[in-house]
Design a protein around this motif. Structure first.
Motif, PDB file in Angstrom:
ATOM      1  N   ARG A  63       0.543   9.546  -9.931  1.00  0.00           N
ATOM      2  CA  ARG A  63       0.451   9.516 -11.389  1.00  0.00           C
ATOM      3  C   ARG A  63      -0.189   8.209 -11.854  1.00  0.00           C
ATOM      4  NH1 ARG A  63       6.638  10.868 -12.780  1.00  0.00           N
ATOM      5  NH2 ARG A  63       6.877   9.422 -11.035  1.00  0.00           N
ATOM      6  N   ASN A  64      -0.622   8.193 -13.104  1.00  0.00           N
ATOM      7  CA  ASN A  64      -1.149   6.962 -13.685  1.00  0.00           C
ATOM      8  C   ASN A  64      -0.098   5.859 -13.592  1.00  0.00           C
ATOM      9  OD1 ASN A  64      -3.529   8.241 -14.372  1.00  0.00           O
ATOM     10  ND2 ASN A  64      -2.926   8.653 -16.481  1.00  0.00           N
ATOM     11  N   GLY A  65      -0.529   4.697 -13.129  1.00  0.00           N
ATOM     12  CA  GLY A  65       0.382   3.578 -12.968  1.00  0.00           C
ATOM     13  C   GLY A  65       1.099   3.532 -11.635  1.00  0.00           C
ATOM     14  N   ALA A  66       0.819   4.494 -10.756  1.00  0.00           N
ATOM     15  CA  ALA A  66       1.513   4.529  -9.460  1.00  0.00           C
ATOM     16  C   ALA A  66       0.997   3.471  -8.495  1.00  0.00           C
ATOM     17  CB  ALA A  66       1.379   5.915  -8.836  1.00  0.00           C
ATOM     18  N   GLY A  67      -0.228   2.969  -8.724  1.00  0.00           N
ATOM     19  CA  GLY A  67      -0.771   1.936  -7.845  1.00  0.00           C
ATOM     20  C   GLY A  67      -2.062   2.316  -7.146  1.00  0.00           C
ATOM     21  N   LYS A  68      -2.671   3.456  -7.523  1.00  0.00           N
ATOM     22  CA  LYS A  68      -3.889   3.923  -6.841  1.00  0.00           C
ATOM     23  C   LYS A  68      -5.029   2.921  -6.975  1.00  0.00           C
ATOM     24  CE  LYS A  68      -4.410   7.776  -9.132  1.00  0.00           C
ATOM     25  NZ  LYS A  68      -3.326   7.611 -10.140  1.00  0.00           N
ATOM     26  N   THR A  69      -5.317   2.513  -8.202  1.00  0.00           N
ATOM     27  CA  THR A  69      -6.437   1.596  -8.425  1.00  0.00           C
ATOM     28  C   THR A  69      -6.169   0.242  -7.795  1.00  0.00           C
ATOM     29  OG1 THR A  69      -7.187   2.713 -10.436  1.00  0.00           O
ATOM     30  CG2 THR A  69      -7.768   0.394 -10.206  1.00  0.00           C
ATOM     31  N   THR A  70      -4.940  -0.231  -7.859  1.00  0.00           N
ATOM     32  CA  THR A  70      -4.602  -1.502  -7.214  1.00  0.00           C
ATOM     33  C   THR A  70      -4.830  -1.413  -5.708  1.00  0.00           C
ATOM     34  OG1 THR A  70      -2.998  -2.081  -8.920  1.00  0.00           O
ATOM     35  CG2 THR A  70      -2.772  -3.186  -6.791  1.00  0.00           C
ATOM     36  N   PHE A  71      -4.477  -0.277  -5.113  1.00  0.00           N
ATOM     37  CA  PHE A  71      -4.719  -0.108  -3.679  1.00  0.00           C
ATOM     38  C   PHE A  71      -6.215  -0.169  -3.381  1.00  0.00           C
ATOM     39  CE2 PHE A  71      -5.514   2.243   0.198  1.00  0.00           C
ATOM     40  CZ  PHE A  71      -4.566   1.707   1.064  1.00  0.00           C
ATOM     41  N   MET A  72      -7.015   0.548  -4.163  1.00  0.00           N
ATOM     42  CA  MET A  72      -8.466   0.541  -3.958  1.00  0.00           C
ATOM     43  C   MET A  72      -9.036  -0.869  -4.099  1.00  0.00           C
ATOM     44  SD  MET A  72      -9.868   3.701  -3.574  1.00  0.00           S
ATOM     45  CE  MET A  72      -9.596   5.436  -3.885  1.00  0.00           C
ATOM     46  N   ARG A  73      -8.628  -1.549  -5.135  1.00  0.00           N
ATOM     47  CA  ARG A  73      -9.132  -2.914  -5.387  1.00  0.00           C
ATOM     48  C   ARG A  73      -8.693  -3.874  -4.293  1.00  0.00           C
ATOM     49  NH1 ARG A  73     -11.073  -4.656 -10.067  1.00  0.00           N
ATOM     50  NH2 ARG A  73      -9.908  -6.621  -9.897  1.00  0.00           N
ATOM     51  N   THR A  74      -7.514  -3.651  -3.751  1.00  0.00           N
ATOM     52  CA  THR A  74      -7.034  -4.500  -2.659  1.00  0.00           C
ATOM     53  C   THR A  74      -7.867  -4.274  -1.403  1.00  0.00           C
ATOM     54  OG1 THR A  74      -4.789  -4.459  -3.573  1.00  0.00           O
ATOM     55  CG2 THR A  74      -5.027  -5.103  -1.263  1.00  0.00           C
ATOM     56  N   VAL A  75      -8.161  -3.021  -1.083  1.00  0.00           N
ATOM     57  CA  VAL A  75      -9.017  -2.728   0.071  1.00  0.00           C
ATOM     58  C   VAL A  75     -10.383  -3.381  -0.099  1.00  0.00           C
ATOM     59  CG1 VAL A  75     -10.216  -0.892   1.333  1.00  0.00           C
ATOM     60  CG2 VAL A  75      -7.830  -0.582   0.651  1.00  0.00           C
ATOM     61  N   MET A  76     -10.891  -3.382  -1.330  1.00  0.00           N
ATOM     62  CA  MET A  76     -12.213  -3.959  -1.595  1.00  0.00           C
ATOM     63  C   MET A  76     -12.194  -5.478  -1.698  1.00  0.00           C
ATOM     64  SD  MET A  76     -14.433  -1.604  -1.463  1.00  0.00           S
ATOM     65  CE  MET A  76     -15.814  -2.600  -2.000  1.00  0.00           C
ATOM     66  N   GLY A  77     -11.022  -6.082  -1.613  1.00  0.00           N
ATOM     67  CA  GLY A  77     -10.952  -7.536  -1.693  1.00  0.00           C
ATOM     68  C   GLY A  77     -10.995  -8.076  -3.105  1.00  0.00           C
ATOM     69  N   LEU A  78     -10.828  -7.194  -4.100  1.00  0.00           N
ATOM     70  CA  LEU A  78     -10.865  -7.606  -5.500  1.00  0.00           C
ATOM     71  C   LEU A  78      -9.483  -7.970  -6.032  1.00  0.00           C
ATOM     72  CD1 LEU A  78     -13.265  -4.771  -6.720  1.00  0.00           C
ATOM     73  CD2 LEU A  78     -13.859  -7.167  -6.298  1.00  0.00           C
ATOM     74  N   GLN A  79      -8.462  -7.651  -5.257  1.00  0.00           N
ATOM     75  CA  GLN A  79      -7.092  -7.974  -5.631  1.00  0.00           C
ATOM     76  C   GLN A  79      -6.434  -8.684  -4.455  1.00  0.00           C
ATOM     77  OE1 GLN A  79      -5.384  -7.373  -8.694  1.00  0.00           O
ATOM     78  NE2 GLN A  79      -4.072  -8.827  -7.649  1.00  0.00           N
ATOM     79  N   LYS A  80      -5.818  -9.802  -4.710  1.00  0.00           N
ATOM     80  CA  LYS A  80      -5.239 -10.618  -3.646  1.00  0.00           C
ATOM     81  C   LYS A  80      -3.950  -9.999  -3.112  1.00  0.00           C
ATOM     82  CE  LYS A  80      -3.766 -15.365  -2.624  1.00  0.00           C
ATOM     83  NZ  LYS A  80      -4.637 -15.471  -1.433  1.00  0.00           N
ATOM     84  N   LEU A  81      -3.831  -9.992  -1.803  1.00  0.00           N
ATOM     85  CA  LEU A  81      -2.624  -9.512  -1.136  1.00  0.00           C
ATOM     86  C   LEU A  81      -1.501 -10.537  -1.213  1.00  0.00           C
ATOM     87  CD1 LEU A  81      -3.831  -7.904   2.223  1.00  0.00           C
ATOM     88  CD2 LEU A  81      -2.340  -6.829   0.544  1.00  0.00           C
ATOM     89  N   SER A  82      -0.277 -10.048  -1.404  1.00  0.00           N
ATOM     90  CA  SER A  82       0.896 -10.903  -1.234  1.00  0.00           C
ATOM     91  C   SER A  82       1.292 -10.953   0.235  1.00  0.00           C
ATOM     92  CB  SER A  82       2.066 -10.383  -2.073  1.00  0.00           C
ATOM     93  OG  SER A  82       1.734 -10.336  -3.442  1.00  0.00           O
ATOM     94  N   SER A  83       1.205  -9.793   0.911  1.00  0.00           N
ATOM     95  CA  SER A  83       1.486  -9.718   2.340  1.00  0.00           C
ATOM     96  C   SER A  83       0.889  -8.438   2.890  1.00  0.00           C
ATOM     97  CB  SER A  83       2.998  -9.764   2.608  1.00  0.00           C
ATOM     98  OG  SER A  83       3.641  -8.655   2.006  1.00  0.00           O
ATOM     99  N   GLY A  84       0.801  -8.360   4.215  1.00  0.00           N
ATOM    100  CA  GLY A  84       0.263  -7.183   4.875  1.00  0.00           C
ATOM    101  C   GLY A  84      -1.057  -7.465   5.559  1.00  0.00           C
ATOM    102  N   GLN A  85      -1.582  -6.442   6.228  1.00  0.00           N
ATOM    103  CA  GLN A  85      -2.830  -6.576   6.971  1.00  0.00           C
ATOM    104  C   GLN A  85      -3.767  -5.425   6.634  1.00  0.00           C
ATOM    105  OE1 GLN A  85      -1.479  -6.838  11.084  1.00  0.00           O
ATOM    106  NE2 GLN A  85      -1.946  -9.020  11.089  1.00  0.00           N
ATOM    107  N   LEU A  86      -5.053  -5.747   6.581  1.00  0.00           N
ATOM    108  CA  LEU A  86      -6.081  -4.773   6.229  1.00  0.00           C
ATOM    109  C   LEU A  86      -7.231  -4.901   7.218  1.00  0.00           C
ATOM    110  CD1 LEU A  86      -7.267  -2.765   4.090  1.00  0.00           C
ATOM    111  CD2 LEU A  86      -8.255  -4.776   2.987  1.00  0.00           C
ATOM    112  N   ALA A  87      -7.618  -3.774   7.818  1.00  0.00           N
ATOM    113  CA  ALA A  87      -8.719  -3.792   8.787  1.00  0.00           C
ATOM    114  C   ALA A  87      -9.687  -2.654   8.482  1.00  0.00           C
ATOM    115  CB  ALA A  87      -8.195  -3.660  10.219  1.00  0.00           C
TER     116      ALA A  87
END
Length: 219
Positions: free
Chosen positions: A35-59
């Motif tokens: 749903r809207n606000g669930a975090g979809k866009t934040t996830f996409m932006r995080t994968v693209m490096g446009l949103q800073k991670l607090s923790s975790g790993q991305l490859a």
């Protein structure tokens, strides 16, 4: 192609992603539904490096990019189509499509541009028109073309069907379906999977920043 492990992201002190995990294999189309606000866009932006991670790993393609700047994704063949398109209104269609290459300091690849135009002849017909003069649906096609000009390996499509007329939504479905034969990996987000159900190899559901694998309904 993409592996996200335990991604956590907070914005202005508010947790948005909570240990989110997702895997995309080469040549597959994966849905991220929420749903809207669930975090979809934040996830996409995080994968693209446009949103800073607090923790975790991305490859991506086995290369860890947790601290890598955003522009490294385009250089790796990752294309991004944001929900709000983000076209430059004063640029014409072709200039918008070629923008990622200019940003990378690369010369346009005529063969790749022809491939994009062959895939979507409608945008070739108005290549010289300013982006400002296009309808919202037409702008979605141009944003997809821009993602494809660099997205030789992985495409991130954030709400591609949102806010477009049914005929254009169907056209987008046809174009995305045609990409399956190109060996591309695709991550596609939607509020539900009404449009994308026949496109997906795997489905994830995101709720309050947490991601779970879901079962696709039988065709």
């Amino acid at each position: 192609m993409l592996e996200a492990r335990n991604l956590s992201v907070s914005i202005a002190g508010t947790p948005i992603l909570r240990n989110a995990a997702l895997t995309i294999e080469r040549g597959t189309t994966v849905g991220l539904i929420g749903r809207n606000g669930a975090g979809k866009t934040t996830f996409m932006r995080t994968v693209m490096g446009l949103q800073k991670l607090s923790s975790g790993q991305l490859a991506i393609q086995g290369k860890y990019l947790t601290e890598a700047p955003a522009h490294t994704r385009a250089a790796m063949g990752v294309g991004y189509m944001p929900e709000d398109r983000r076209l430059i209104p004063e640029f014409n269609v072709e200039e918008n499509i070629l923008l990622p290459l200019y940003a990378l300091g690369q010369k346009p690849d005529p063969a790749r541009l022809r491939w994009v135009y062959d895939l979507m002849p409608e945008i070739a017909r108005f290549a010289d028109r300013k982006a400002l003069s296009l309808s919202g649906g037409q702008q979605k096609l141009v944003a997809l073309g821009r993602a494809l000009i660099v997205g030789r390996n992985l495409l991130l499509l954030d709400e591609p069907f949102e806010g477009v007329a049914p005929a254009l939504a169907q056209r987008l479905i046809e174009v995305i379906a045609a990409l399956r034969g190109e060996g591309l990996s695709v991550l596609l987000s939607e509020s539900d999977h009404v449009h994308s159900s026949k496109l997906l190899d795997r489905l994830y559901v995101i709720e309050r920043g947490e991601i779970e694998r879901a079962q696709l309904a039988a065709a």
